[in-house]
Scaffold this motif. Structure first.
Motif, PDB file in Angstrom:
ATOM      1  N   GLN A 291     -21.422  88.800 -25.616  1.00 46.21           N
ATOM      2  CA  GLN A 291     -21.447  90.256 -25.775  1.00 46.21           C
ATOM      3  C   GLN A 291     -22.305  90.885 -24.673  1.00 46.21           C
ATOM      4  O   GLN A 291     -23.427  90.469 -24.424  1.00 46.21           O
ATOM      5  N   GLY A 292     -21.754  91.893 -23.982  1.00 52.51           N
ATOM      6  CA  GLY A 292     -22.483  92.551 -22.914  1.00 52.51           C
ATOM      7  C   GLY A 292     -22.254  91.957 -21.541  1.00 52.51           C
ATOM      8  O   GLY A 292     -22.653  92.540 -20.532  1.00 52.51           O
ATOM      9  N   GLN A 293     -21.590  90.795 -21.484  1.00 48.10           N
ATOM     10  CA  GLN A 293     -21.236  90.186 -20.195  1.00 48.10           C
ATOM     11  C   GLN A 293     -20.159  91.052 -19.535  1.00 48.10           C
ATOM     12  O   GLN A 293     -19.329  91.659 -20.216  1.00 48.10           O
ATOM     13  N   GLN A 294     -20.154  91.118 -18.209  1.00 44.73           N
ATOM     14  CA  GLN A 294     -19.158  91.948 -17.533  1.00 44.73           C
ATOM     15  C   GLN A 294     -17.756  91.387 -17.723  1.00 44.73           C
ATOM     16  O   GLN A 294     -17.501  90.221 -17.461  1.00 44.73           O
ATOM     17  N   LEU A 295     -16.859  92.265 -18.158  1.00 45.40           N
ATOM     18  CA  LEU A 295     -15.458  91.919 -18.371  1.00 45.40           C
ATOM     19  C   LEU A 295     -14.629  92.227 -17.125  1.00 45.40           C
ATOM     20  O   LEU A 295     -13.681  91.523 -16.800  1.00 45.40           O
ATOM     21  N   GLY A 296     -14.989  93.312 -16.438  1.00 48.13           N
ATOM     22  CA  GLY A 296     -14.218  93.700 -15.268  1.00 48.13           C
ATOM     23  C   GLY A 296     -14.620  95.068 -14.758  1.00 48.13           C
ATOM     24  O   GLY A 296     -15.704  95.573 -15.062  1.00 48.13           O
ATOM     25  N   PHE A 297     -13.721  95.671 -13.996  1.00 47.49           N
ATOM     26  CA  PHE A 297     -13.991  96.955 -13.348  1.00 47.49           C
ATOM     27  C   PHE A 297     -12.660  97.662 -13.140  1.00 47.49           C
ATOM     28  O   PHE A 297     -11.666  97.028 -12.783  1.00 47.49           O
ATOM     29  N   ILE A 298     -12.622  98.981 -13.386  1.00 48.25           N
ATOM     30  CA  ILE A 298     -11.413  99.762 -13.115  1.00 48.25           C
ATOM     31  C   ILE A 298     -11.778 100.859 -12.124  1.00 48.25           C
ATOM     32  O   ILE A 298     -12.725 101.603 -12.345  1.00 48.25           O
ATOM     33  N   LYS A 299     -11.009 100.977 -11.064  1.00 49.55           N
ATOM     34  CA  LYS A 299     -11.384 101.882  -9.980  1.00 49.55           C
ATOM     35  C   LYS A 299     -10.707 103.258 -10.103  1.00 49.55           C
ATOM     36  O   LYS A 299      -9.484 103.338 -10.130  1.00 49.55           O
ATOM     37  N   PHE A 300     -11.533 104.290 -10.206  1.00 46.75           N
ATOM     38  CA  PHE A 300     -11.143 105.698 -10.135  1.00 46.75           C
ATOM     39  C   PHE A 300     -10.425 106.237 -11.374  1.00 46.75           C
ATOM     40  O   PHE A 300      -9.259 106.626 -11.315  1.00 46.75           O
ATOM     41  N   GLY A 301     -11.144 106.357 -12.465  1.00 47.92           N
ATOM     42  CA  GLY A 301     -10.629 107.035 -13.653  1.00 47.92           C
ATOM     43  C   GLY A 301      -9.720 106.155 -14.488  1.00 47.92           C
ATOM     44  O   GLY A 301      -8.741 105.624 -13.993  1.00 47.92           O
ATOM     45  N   SER A 302     -10.005 105.984 -15.777  1.00 44.97           N
ATOM     46  CA  SER A 302      -9.246 105.027 -16.560  1.00 44.97           C
ATOM     47  C   SER A 302      -9.647 105.079 -18.029  1.00 44.97           C
ATOM     48  O   SER A 302     -10.294 106.016 -18.474  1.00 44.97           O
ATOM     49  N   ARG A 303      -9.292 104.005 -18.760  1.00 45.07           N
ATOM     50  CA  ARG A 303      -9.554 103.978 -20.194  1.00 45.07           C
ATOM     51  C   ARG A 303      -9.601 102.524 -20.667  1.00 45.07           C
ATOM     52  O   ARG A 303      -8.968 101.645 -20.080  1.00 45.07           O
ATOM     53  N   VAL A 304     -10.354 102.309 -21.744  1.00 46.31           N
ATOM     54  CA  VAL A 304     -10.400 100.988 -22.374  1.00 46.31           C
ATOM     55  C   VAL A 304     -10.103 101.149 -23.854  1.00 46.31           C
ATOM     56  O   VAL A 304     -10.737 101.964 -24.533  1.00 46.31           O
ATOM     57  N   ASP A 305      -9.136 100.389 -24.356  1.00 45.54           N
ATOM     58  CA  ASP A 305      -8.788 100.382 -25.785  1.00 45.54           C
ATOM     59  C   ASP A 305      -9.377  99.145 -26.436  1.00 45.54           C
ATOM     60  O   ASP A 305      -9.400  98.068 -25.838  1.00 45.54           O
ATOM     61  N   ILE A 306      -9.828  99.306 -27.677  1.00 43.76           N
ATOM     62  CA  ILE A 306     -10.255  98.158 -28.489  1.00 43.76           C
ATOM     63  C   ILE A 306      -9.428  98.179 -29.768  1.00 43.76           C
ATOM     64  O   ILE A 306      -9.291  99.235 -30.412  1.00 43.76           O
ATOM     65  N   PHE A 307      -8.878  97.031 -30.135  1.00 50.57           N
ATOM     66  CA  PHE A 307      -8.095  96.907 -31.364  1.00 50.57           C
ATOM     67  C   PHE A 307      -8.856  95.998 -32.322  1.00 50.57           C
ATOM     68  O   PHE A 307      -9.070  94.812 -32.038  1.00 50.57           O
ATOM     69  N   LEU A 308      -9.239  96.552 -33.470  1.00 47.37           N
ATOM     70  CA  LEU A 308     -10.118  95.871 -34.423  1.00 47.37           C
ATOM     71  C   LEU A 308      -9.416  95.635 -35.748  1.00 47.37           C
ATOM     72  O   LEU A 308      -8.459  96.349 -36.091  1.00 47.37           O
ATOM     73  N   PRO A 309      -9.885  94.635 -36.530  1.00 45.59           N
ATOM     74  CA  PRO A 309      -9.308  94.414 -37.859  1.00 45.59           C
ATOM     75  C   PRO A 309      -9.393  95.676 -38.724  1.00 45.59           C
ATOM     76  O   PRO A 309     -10.312  96.486 -38.567  1.00 45.59           O
ATOM     77  N   LEU A 310      -8.442  95.836 -39.625  1.00 46.92           N
ATOM     78  CA  LEU A 310      -8.370  97.042 -40.456  1.00 46.92           C
ATOM     79  C   LEU A 310      -9.611  97.274 -41.306  1.00 46.92           C
ATOM     80  O   LEU A 310      -9.951  98.408 -41.629  1.00 46.92           O
TER      81      LEU A 310
END
Length: 219
Positions: free
Chosen positions: A177-196
Motif C-alpha cells: 500500500q502506497g507503493q507507486q503504481l504508475g504515472f499518467i501524463k497530462f490530465g486523467s482519472r483513476v477508478d477503483i472497483f471495490l466489493p459491495l
C-alpha cells in the motif's frame, strides 16, 4: 522540488526547444532585446508549469490493513454501484478520482496484495470525467488480491489531454500500500472497483490526496 523520473526526458526536450527558440530570436530578429525579455519570461513560466506537473512530493504513509487509500490526487467524480466486466465480472462499488493538469499525476497502490491481472487497452481520449471514459478511453486495468482474498480493481484512464499511461504493476508480484503504481501524463482519472460490502468514507466532489486520504474500508 523533486522531479519524477517520468519527466526527465520530456523536460529536457522542452528545455532545449525553449533555449533554441530564444536563441533563434536573438540571432535572426532585428532589435531582439525588446522581444527577448518577453519570450524569456514566457519560456520560464512554461518550463515551471511542466516541471510542476512532473513534481514528486515526499509523502509518508501509515500502512493500514483493510483501508483503501486514494491512488491519486484529485476530486471524487463517481461513487456508484456498477458492474466490472473485465476482471471481477460482478457487481461492485466504483469510486473515481479525476486529476486535472494541476494535480500530482503519480498513481499509488491503494492496498497491499498480489497483482493478479494487468492489461492495457487502446481507446479514445474523451474527457476523463465522463462516465464512458472508464471503458471507452485508453486505459490500464490492474487487479489486486488482498491477504483476505478480496479482489480490488484499479483502472488508470487517459483523458482528453493524457496520451501516455505508465504502469509499473506486473502480474504475480507482491505490492505494498502506497507503493507507486504508475504515472499518467497530462490530465486523467483513476477508478477503483471495490466489493459491495465496502464502507466508503468519501463523497462526490470531495478533494482527495494520493497516498493520504482513506477512500474506504473492506471487510
Amino acid at each position: 522540488m523533486t522531479i519524477h523520473k517520468e519527466g526527465f526526458v520530456i523536460l529536457t526536450v522542452i528545455f532545449l526547444i525553449l533555449i533554441g527558440s530564444n536563441a533563434a530570436i536573438y540571432f535572426f530578429m532585428d532589435s531582439p532585446v525588446s522581444v527577448l525579455k518577453w519570450t524569456i519570461l514566457l519560456s520560464s513560466l512554461l518550463f515551471v508549469f511542466f516541471a510542476a506537473f512532473f513534481r514528486s512530493p515526499k509523502r509518508s504513509i501509515y500502512l493500514q490493513d483493510k483501508a483503501i487509500i486514494s491512488p491519486a490526487d484529485g476530486k471524487i467524480v463517481v461513487i456508484e454501484e456498477t458492474e466490472e466486466n473485465e476482471f471481477l465480472k460482478d457487481k461492485c462499488i466504483q469510486v473515481s478520482v479525476f486529476m486535472s493538469v494541476f494535480n500530482v499525476h503519480i498513481n499509488w497502490f491503494p492496498i497491499s496484495g498480489i497483482i493478479r491481472y494487468v492489461k492495457h487497452h487502446s481507446g479514445r481520449f474523451k474527457a476523463a470525467y465522463l462516465p464512458k471514459a472508464s471503458f471507452e478511453n485508453e486505459r490500464t486495468t490492474i487487479a489486486i488480491e488482498t491477504k483476505e482474498q478480496k479482489n480490488i480493481v484499479v483502472r488508470q484512464v487517459a483523458g482528453a489531454l493524457a496520451r501516455r499511461i505508465v504502469c509499473y504493476a506486473k502480474e504475480g508480484e507482491s505490492v505494498t500500500q502506497g507503493q507507486q503504481l504508475g504515472f499518467i501524463k497530462f490530465g486523467s482519472r483513476v477508478d477503483i472497483f471495490l466489493p459491495l460490502d465496502s464502507r466508503i468514507d468519501v463523497k462526490p466532489g470531495q478533494k482527495v490526496k494520493g497516498k493520504q486520504t482513506i477512500i474506504g474500508w473492506i471487510d
